[in-house]
Design a protein around this motif. Sequence first.
Motif, PDB file in Angstrom:
ATOM      1  N   ARG A 167      22.084  91.985  27.113  1.00 40.00           N
ATOM      2  CA  ARG A 167      22.451  91.983  28.522  1.00 40.00           C
ATOM      3  C   ARG A 167      23.884  91.512  28.749  1.00 40.00           C
ATOM      4  O   ARG A 167      24.456  91.763  29.816  1.00 40.00           O
ATOM      5  CB  ARG A 167      21.489  91.103  29.323  1.00 40.00           C
ATOM      6  CG  ARG A 167      21.497  89.640  28.916  1.00 40.00           C
ATOM      7  CD  ARG A 167      20.712  88.762  29.895  1.00 40.00           C
ATOM      8  NE  ARG A 167      19.299  89.106  29.940  1.00 40.00           N
ATOM      9  CZ  ARG A 167      18.697  89.601  31.015  1.00 40.00           C
ATOM     10  NH1 ARG A 167      19.388  89.836  32.115  1.00 40.00           N
ATOM     11  NH2 ARG A 167      17.411  89.868  30.992  1.00 40.00           N
ATOM     12  N   LEU A 168      24.475  90.865  27.775  1.00 37.04           N
ATOM     13  CA  LEU A 168      25.861  90.396  27.899  1.00 37.04           C
ATOM     14  C   LEU A 168      26.859  91.431  27.402  1.00 37.04           C
ATOM     15  O   LEU A 168      28.068  91.196  27.462  1.00 37.04           O
ATOM     16  CB  LEU A 168      26.047  89.079  27.144  1.00 37.04           C
ATOM     17  CG  LEU A 168      25.153  87.915  27.592  1.00 37.04           C
ATOM     18  CD1 LEU A 168      25.383  86.687  26.710  1.00 37.04           C
ATOM     19  CD2 LEU A 168      25.397  87.575  29.053  1.00 37.04           C
ATOM     20  N   GLY A 169      26.363  92.549  26.890  1.00 40.00           N
ATOM     21  CA  GLY A 169      27.242  93.583  26.367  1.00 40.00           C
ATOM     22  C   GLY A 169      27.331  93.542  24.855  1.00 40.00           C
ATOM     23  O   GLY A 169      26.501  92.933  24.182  1.00 40.00           O
ATOM     24  N   VAL A 170      28.362  94.179  24.313  1.00 37.84           N
ATOM     25  CA  VAL A 170      28.541  94.252  22.862  1.00 37.84           C
ATOM     26  C   VAL A 170      29.418  93.092  22.397  1.00 37.84           C
ATOM     27  O   VAL A 170      30.469  92.818  22.980  1.00 37.84           O
ATOM     28  CB  VAL A 170      29.201  95.588  22.451  1.00 37.84           C
ATOM     29  CG1 VAL A 170      29.439  95.633  20.944  1.00 37.84           C
ATOM     30  CG2 VAL A 170      28.340  96.762  22.873  1.00 37.84           C
ATOM     31  N   ARG A 171      28.980  92.432  21.331  1.00 31.66           N
ATOM     32  CA  ARG A 171      29.799  91.366  20.750  1.00 31.66           C
ATOM     33  C   ARG A 171      29.557  91.332  19.249  1.00 31.66           C
ATOM     34  O   ARG A 171      28.484  91.735  18.776  1.00 31.66           O
ATOM     35  CB  ARG A 171      29.479  90.013  21.381  1.00 31.66           C
ATOM     36  CG  ARG A 171      28.076  89.516  21.156  1.00 31.66           C
ATOM     37  CD  ARG A 171      27.824  88.215  21.929  1.00 31.66           C
ATOM     38  NE  ARG A 171      26.557  87.611  21.582  1.00 31.66           N
ATOM     39  CZ  ARG A 171      25.381  87.966  22.089  1.00 31.66           C
ATOM     40  NH1 ARG A 171      25.332  88.958  22.960  1.00 31.66           N
ATOM     41  NH2 ARG A 171      24.265  87.354  21.718  1.00 31.66           N
TER      42      ARG A 171
END
Length: 325
Positions: A167-171
């Motif tokens: 949910r925080l995106g790609v990391r």
Amino acid sequence: MTDHPPQRSAAPIKHHAGIHSCDEEFLTVMVPFLRDGIAAEDEPDPVAITTPRKLDLLREALGPDARHVDFQNSAHWYHGSPANSMAIALDYYVTHAGPTGGLHMAGEPLWSGRSPRQVGEWKRYEALATELFTGAPPDLICLYDTRVVPPDVVAAARHTHPTVLDRLGVRPSPLFTQPAEYATRDLAPLPEPPPEAVGVSLAGDMAAARWFAAEQAKARGMAVERADRFGVAVSGATGYAAAQGLDSARLLLWSTGERIVCELRTPHGRITDPFLGFRPPGPEAGPADGLWQTRQFCEFVDLRSGDAAEDGWTIRMETALAPSG
């Protein structure tokens, strides 16, 4: 002999671990990913490979956009061995990828009902996917539902995927391990063959292994057509040895219960590529082409090699005497 894996480009590796713990998180990860694929120029429809229940969730969440997604049941993809699944994925990619090679693919492997040995193989499968698609155009996400996936499998995903998508995106995944290192981590020596194993020396005639393996398999109850395929699978290993300039080796074969095992041992040489036989044959013949067929037929193909060329190497091939199901 030293077998070098192919050189890879420095292009980003788009192979994400989509770790989620509820349906809401699943949709938060998947819906934007699929819509990115739908919107991407020169790309075909994205593909979503998961359980029927989750496919229904996606259809509802996507609304009219659902018609632009290829929905696939994960049970049709993640069966057999990891090599079988990789063949399905590569065939789909070659058949469906756009003009520039772009394609958004999301898949949820199946983990229930697998033995500890099978789970270990499927963990390494994820490292293999990173290896094979490094520098390639597709955007891949592998889904891990912590409600049903064992904790050790989720932990492994953080090592085998360069990035995490949630949910925080790609990391970046701080635990990511290079594929070859992960694939060879904690590999124990192979158990010694049982005393009843039968053997044959291959001196100047590696092709004799195919006949020997097929006839032994038939004598142990394997159906004729399947036994002939087993002989072809074993010849993939001996063909690789011959391609490396080896003109002698030792073949051992035994069966235990409902399974058959065949092992090729060479007097010298090394194997340094842990993904040997996972790459499909290309337009030009290669020394490992036969091992692709070996892995497609055998459930387990174990590679072991000494630190020095004089130690030799071993390829052990194992499968069921009769097909499951």
